[in-house]
Design an enzyme around this catalytic site. Structure first.
Site, short mmCIF file in Angstrom:
data_model
loop_
_atom_site.label_atom_id
_atom_site.label_comp_id
_atom_site.label_asym_id
_atom_site.label_seq_id
_atom_site.Cartn_x
_atom_site.Cartn_y
_atom_site.Cartn_z
N SER A 6 0.83 -1.19 0.00
CA SER A 6 0.00 0.00 0.00
C SER A 6 0.87 1.25 0.00
O SER A 6 1.63 1.49 0.95
CB SER A 6 -0.91 0.02 1.23
OG SER A 6 -1.58 1.25 1.28
N HIS A 31 -1.39 -1.12 -4.19
CA HIS A 31 -2.65 -0.72 -3.56
C HIS A 31 -2.63 0.80 -3.33
O HIS A 31 -1.69 1.33 -2.74
CB HIS A 31 -2.81 -1.47 -2.24
CG HIS A 31 -4.12 -1.25 -1.57
ND1 HIS A 31 -5.27 -1.92 -1.92
CD2 HIS A 31 -4.47 -0.42 -0.55
CE1 HIS A 31 -6.27 -1.52 -1.13
NE2 HIS A 31 -5.81 -0.59 -0.30
N ASP A 33 -4.77 4.01 -1.84
CA ASP A 33 -5.87 4.40 -0.96
C ASP A 33 -6.32 5.82 -1.25
O ASP A 33 -5.61 6.78 -0.95
CB ASP A 33 -5.42 4.30 0.50
CG ASP A 33 -5.28 2.86 0.94
OD1 ASP A 33 -6.24 2.10 0.79
OD2 ASP A 33 -4.18 2.50 1.44
N MET A 35 -8.82 8.77 -0.31
CA MET A 35 -9.66 9.21 0.82
C MET A 35 -10.14 10.63 0.59
O MET A 35 -9.38 11.48 0.10
CB MET A 35 -8.84 9.15 2.12
CG MET A 35 -8.22 7.79 2.38
SD MET A 35 -7.42 7.73 3.98
CE MET A 35 -6.62 6.13 3.88
N HIS A 64 -8.47 1.67 -4.07
CA HIS A 64 -9.42 1.50 -2.97
C HIS A 64 -10.05 2.86 -2.67
O HIS A 64 -9.40 3.74 -2.12
CB HIS A 64 -8.65 0.95 -1.76
CG HIS A 64 -9.47 0.72 -0.54
ND1 HIS A 64 -8.91 0.41 0.69
CD2 HIS A 64 -10.82 0.75 -0.34
CE1 HIS A 64 -9.88 0.26 1.58
NE2 HIS A 64 -11.04 0.47 0.99
N MET A 66 -12.13 5.15 -0.66
CA MET A 66 -12.79 5.41 0.62
C MET A 66 -13.39 6.80 0.53
O MET A 66 -12.93 7.76 1.16
CB MET A 66 -11.77 5.30 1.77
CG MET A 66 -11.41 3.87 2.09
SD MET A 66 -9.85 3.72 2.95
CE MET A 66 -8.75 3.77 1.56
N MET A 137 -11.91 -5.04 5.45
CA MET A 137 -11.07 -4.11 6.23
C MET A 137 -10.82 -4.73 7.60
O MET A 137 -11.76 -5.11 8.29
CB MET A 137 -11.78 -2.76 6.42
CG MET A 137 -11.78 -1.82 5.23
SD MET A 137 -10.18 -1.36 4.54
CE MET A 137 -9.28 -0.77 5.97
N GLY A 142 -8.79 4.79 7.12
CA GLY A 142 -8.40 6.19 7.23
C GLY A 142 -6.90 6.38 7.44
O GLY A 142 -6.33 7.35 6.97
N PHE A 143 -6.30 5.43 8.14
CA PHE A 143 -4.88 5.59 8.47
C PHE A 143 -4.14 4.26 8.42
O PHE A 143 -4.72 3.22 8.75
CB PHE A 143 -4.74 6.18 9.88
CG PHE A 143 -5.44 7.51 10.02
CD1 PHE A 143 -4.79 8.69 9.67
CD2 PHE A 143 -6.76 7.57 10.44
CE1 PHE A 143 -5.45 9.92 9.76
CE2 PHE A 143 -7.42 8.79 10.53
CZ PHE A 143 -6.77 9.96 10.19
N GLY A 144 -2.87 4.34 8.04
CA GLY A 144 -2.03 3.16 8.10
C GLY A 144 -1.50 2.98 9.52
O GLY A 144 -1.70 3.84 10.38
N GLY A 145 -0.85 1.86 9.74
CA GLY A 145 -0.14 1.65 11.00
C GLY A 145 -1.00 1.31 12.20
O GLY A 145 -0.55 1.41 13.34
N ASP A 171 -7.03 -5.93 4.49
CA ASP A 171 -6.38 -4.61 4.44
C ASP A 171 -6.41 -3.98 5.82
O ASP A 171 -7.49 -3.68 6.36
CB ASP A 171 -7.15 -3.76 3.42
CG ASP A 171 -6.51 -2.40 3.18
OD1 ASP A 171 -5.41 -2.15 3.70
OD2 ASP A 171 -7.13 -1.59 2.45
N GLY A 172 -5.22 -3.78 6.40
CA GLY A 172 -5.11 -3.11 7.69
C GLY A 172 -4.42 -3.97 8.73
O GLY A 172 -4.92 -5.04 9.08
N GLY A 173 -3.25 -3.53 9.18
CA GLY A 173 -2.55 -4.26 10.23
C GLY A 173 -2.01 -5.61 9.79
O GLY A 173 -1.81 -6.50 10.62
N GLY A 193 0.90 -2.05 4.28
CA GLY A 193 1.61 -0.78 4.18
C GLY A 193 2.83 -0.75 5.08
O GLY A 193 3.96 -1.02 4.67
C1 DX5 Z 1 -6.34 2.09 5.61
C2 DX5 Z 1 -5.99 1.68 4.21
C3 DX5 Z 1 -4.93 0.63 4.12
C4 DX5 Z 1 -3.61 1.01 4.73
C5 DX5 Z 1 -3.08 -0.18 5.47
O1 DX5 Z 1 -7.46 2.90 5.60
O2 DX5 Z 1 -7.12 1.18 3.51
O3 DX5 Z 1 -4.74 0.20 2.77
O4 DX5 Z 1 -2.65 1.40 3.79
O5 DX5 Z 1 -1.94 0.19 6.15
P1 DX5 Z 1 -1.20 -0.75 7.19
O6 DX5 Z 1 -0.81 -2.01 6.43
O7 DX5 Z 1 -0.05 0.04 7.62
O8 DX5 Z 1 -2.18 -1.08 8.28
ZN ZN Z 2 -6.74 0.20 1.43
#
Ligand code: DX5
Ligand code: ZN
Length: 217
Positions: A6, A31, A33, A35, A64, A66, A137, A142-145, A171-173, A193
């Site tokens: 991502s 990927h 994102d 937003m 993706h 959002m 999801m 909304g946010f990575g990490g 997708d996520g974590g 990501g």
């Molecule tokens: C979050 C995004 C994800 C994000 C995942 O809203 O849709 O694609 O990049 O990031 P990580 O892998 O760091 O959780």
């Molecule tokens: Zn995503």
């Protein structure tokens, strides 16, 4: 197994370089994102950035959305070079889901549908034969990490039970540990990501390889 790094976790000052880096490192898809600050409490980028990424890499661009009213932008993202477009099922996305999915498919692109952690899995059941990708999801978008939400594993199992051949993204974590759990539950595509771009010790190629080895063995 498909691994989709991502770009949200990449260097925002050098998107083209990051796209090339993903391709060279063995990422299967990129990927992206998108937003809008309404559907999710964050802003990223739009079709012009997708067009720039398209110039930089040949890997499929997995977009993706959002955003609210995604159908208004489908055409622009396809013109920019998106290969897959995933939209959200929640009422807050304010669109006719079946119609948007059909619009994406009518243009020869893969149509994806996503649901957020608080959304009951039943919401996607009516659309399972109208999608090419189902994105579960595993954090609030909304946010990575953020940390993986384990309750989402049951959703993956339930979707897999109803649609034995459907491509399921998570997708996520996602890291080697959570990815393994998702794959055991039925996921086939891993979006990641932070665990790839910001790995504590490994570079991007090694981090992708580690993730792949962990889920394929
Ligand atoms: C979050 C995004 C994800 C994000 C995942 O809203 O849709 O694609 O990049 O990031 P990580 O892998 O760091 O959780
Ligand atoms: Zn995503």
């Amino acid at each position: 197994m498909i691994i989709a790094p991502s770009i949200l976790a990449g260097d925002f000052g050098n998107f083209a370089g990051e796209a090339r880096r993903v391709e060279l490192a063995g990422g299967d898809w990129l990927h992206c994102d998108v937003m809008d600050g309404h559907f999710v409490p964050n802003l990223t980028f739009g079709p012009d950035v997708i067009a720039a990424l398209r110039q930089a890499t040949r890997v499929p661009l997995d977009v993706h959305l959002m955003i609210e009213r995604p159908e208004r932008f489908v055409e622009r993202f396809i013109e920019a070079g998106a290969d897959h477009i995933t939209v959200h099922v929640e009422a807050e996305a304010k669109h006719d889901v079946a119609w948007t999915l059909q619009l994406i498919r009518s243009r020869g692109k893969k149509a994806g549908l996503s649901l957020n952690p608080p959304t009951p899995v039943e919401k996607v059941f009516p659309f399972l034969d109208q999608v090419d990708l189902l994105l579960v999801m595993t954090v609030n978008p909304g946010f990575g990490g953020q940390a993986f939400i384990p309750e989402c594993l049951d959703k993956i199992r339930e979707i897999r039970r109803r649609a034995p051949k459907l491509a399921i993204n998570v997708d996520g974590g996602i890291n080697p540990t959570t990815a393994r759990q998702c794959v055991a539950a039925g996921a086939t595509i891993l979006v990641a990501g932070n665990s790839l771009f910001r790995h504590k010790t490994l570079g991007l190629p090694e981090a992708i390889k580690e993730l792949r080895t962990h889920v394929e063995n």
